[in-house]
Design a protein around this motif. Structure first.
Motif, mmCIF file in Angstrom:
data_model
loop_
_atom_site.group_PDB
_atom_site.id
_atom_site.type_symbol
_atom_site.label_atom_id
_atom_site.label_comp_id
_atom_site.label_asym_id
_atom_site.label_seq_id
_atom_site.Cartn_x
_atom_site.Cartn_y
_atom_site.Cartn_z
ATOM 1 N N LEU A 10 3.641 10.100 -2.668
ATOM 2 C CA LEU A 10 3.642 9.333 -3.884
ATOM 3 C C LEU A 10 4.894 8.771 -4.192
ATOM 4 C CD1 LEU A 10 1.587 11.627 -6.269
ATOM 5 C CD2 LEU A 10 1.190 9.471 -5.825
ATOM 6 N N PRO A 11 6.123 9.445 -4.126
ATOM 7 C CA PRO A 11 7.471 8.709 -4.575
ATOM 8 C C PRO A 11 7.725 7.535 -3.565
ATOM 9 C CG PRO A 11 7.837 11.115 -4.408
ATOM 10 C CD PRO A 11 6.354 10.824 -3.771
ATOM 11 N N ARG A 12 7.327 7.483 -2.215
ATOM 12 C CA ARG A 12 7.483 6.323 -1.480
ATOM 13 C C ARG A 12 6.317 5.160 -1.919
ATOM 14 N NH1 ARG A 12 7.739 10.044 4.087
ATOM 15 N NH2 ARG A 12 10.236 9.993 4.014
ATOM 16 N N VAL A 13 5.098 5.571 -2.287
ATOM 17 C CA VAL A 13 4.217 4.667 -2.847
ATOM 18 C C VAL A 13 4.760 3.981 -4.054
ATOM 19 C CG1 VAL A 13 2.015 4.054 -3.744
ATOM 20 C CG2 VAL A 13 2.216 5.511 -1.599
ATOM 21 N N MET A 14 5.587 4.747 -4.745
ATOM 22 C CA MET A 14 6.056 4.109 -6.028
ATOM 23 C C MET A 14 7.229 3.135 -5.840
ATOM 24 S SD MET A 14 3.893 5.273 -8.365
ATOM 25 C CE MET A 14 4.731 4.365 -9.639
#
Length: 138
Positions: A10-14
């Motif tokens: 999720l942090p990478r997608v954000m």
């Protein structure tokens, strides 16, 4: 463990969302007049959405840097991304702007990117949702 359940997914997608919005917003603000001529989109629309994209990019970058992803906020981002995509398609279909083929491509490309990001964000949220005991489901 699936890739979607990774604690960094999720942090990478954000972060990808933040980068794409930064690039698009900067282009729309830095090249407003040229983009308006090439796309047929109104300068006010390009400027307004450019400012919004840069502000949103800052929020998405903040979410990407959190030690624990803010799940509810990312859930709102999913809804917002889907609304952005639907709004772009509706704008093109409405006939309210005399867009060029490049203008349609610009709007549709943004819509496609945010749909992909929303899908990735949703898959990440689903894969990491807390179980009844508070543990993440793999």
């Amino acid at each position: 463990m699936s890739i979607f359940a990774s604690p960094r997914f999720l942090p990478r997608v954000m972060a990808a969302d933040a980068l794409s919005c930064t690039a698009t917003g900067a282009l729309q603000l830095g090249l407003t007049d040229m983009l308006a001529r090439l796309t047929g989109l109104p300068t006010a629309l390009l400027t307004g959405t450019g400012v919004f994209l840069l502000a949103y990019a800052a929020l998405a970058a903040w979410m990407a840097r959190r030690p624990v992803p803010p799940r509810r906020l990312i859930g709102l981002v999913v809804v917002g991304n889907l609304a952005w995509a639907a709004g772009g398609v509706a704008l093109l279909a409405s006939g309210l702007v005399a867009h060029t083929a490049l203008g349609a491509a610009w709007v549709l490309a943004q819509s496609l990117v945010v749909i992909v990001l929303a899908d990735l964000q949703w898959m990440g949220l689903r894969a990491t949702r807390p179980a009844r005991g508070g543990m993440a489901v793999a």
